[in-house]
Design a protein around this motif. Structure first.
Motif, short mmCIF file in Angstrom:
data_model
loop_
_atom_site.label_atom_id
_atom_site.label_comp_id
_atom_site.label_asym_id
_atom_site.label_seq_id
_atom_site.Cartn_x
_atom_site.Cartn_y
_atom_site.Cartn_z
N HIS A 86 0.83 -1.21 0.00
CA HIS A 86 0.00 0.00 0.00
C HIS A 86 0.87 1.26 0.00
O HIS A 86 1.75 1.42 0.84
CB HIS A 86 -0.90 -0.03 1.25
CG HIS A 86 -1.76 1.16 1.42
ND1 HIS A 86 -2.08 1.63 2.67
CD2 HIS A 86 -2.38 1.97 0.54
CE1 HIS A 86 -2.86 2.68 2.55
NE2 HIS A 86 -3.06 2.92 1.26
N TYR A 120 0.81 5.76 -1.15
CA TYR A 120 0.05 6.95 -1.52
C TYR A 120 0.74 7.56 -2.74
O TYR A 120 1.96 7.78 -2.72
CB TYR A 120 0.03 7.98 -0.40
CG TYR A 120 -0.50 7.47 0.91
CD1 TYR A 120 -1.76 6.90 0.99
CD2 TYR A 120 0.25 7.55 2.07
CE1 TYR A 120 -2.26 6.43 2.21
CE2 TYR A 120 -0.23 7.10 3.29
CZ TYR A 120 -1.49 6.53 3.34
OH TYR A 120 -1.97 6.06 4.54
N SER A 172 -4.60 6.34 -2.47
CA SER A 172 -4.03 5.03 -2.16
C SER A 172 -4.01 4.13 -3.39
O SER A 172 -4.96 4.12 -4.18
CB SER A 172 -4.83 4.34 -1.06
OG SER A 172 -4.62 4.94 0.18
#
Length: 123
Positions: free
Chosen positions: A46, A48, A77
């Motif tokens: 994960h 950004y 995200s």
């Protein structure tokens, strides 16, 4: 070739268009988790996308489903294993992903911590 900048590590790399963020992080030496090996089965990659979100591939339903497992999901995200790069982007590897990397690669933990500390000191 698109440039990918990893802000918390102060790393930048050029990759062929169509590469994933996870592939770019591996090439750059950026500590991004990949517990499932990059097959969209966990959320440890994960990230950004701070700049250039529109220069990544469309999010598919499977990625949305896996992002539900991630911590602190935001509008920007993405799963590094799924987001293909089509232009220059700036990425922040989440703390969750960084910690997953350290757990997955204990032999590289000290180097990863030192990389982040150097990058933080430079700002």
């Amino acid at each position: 070739m698109p440039k990918v900048r990893f802000v918390k590590e102060n790393l930048e790399i050029e990759v062929p268009e169509g590469s994933t963020i996870l592939e770019a992080s591996r090439q750059a030496g950026a500590p991004e988790g990949d517990r499932c090996g990059g097959v969209c089965a966990c959320s440890t990659c994960h990230v950004y996308v701070l700049d250039g979100f529109d220069r990544t591939s469309e999010i598919e339903d499977e990625e949305f489903d896996i992002l539900d497992k991630a911590f602190d999901v935001r509008m920007t995200s993405r799963l590094g294993c799924q987001a293909k790069i089509t232009g220059d982007i700036t990425v922040e590897i989440t703390d969750e992903s960084f910690l997953a990397f350290c757990d997955e690669h204990p032999e590289q933990k000290e180097a990863a911590l030192a990389l982040r500390a150097r990058a933080k000191a430079a700002t």
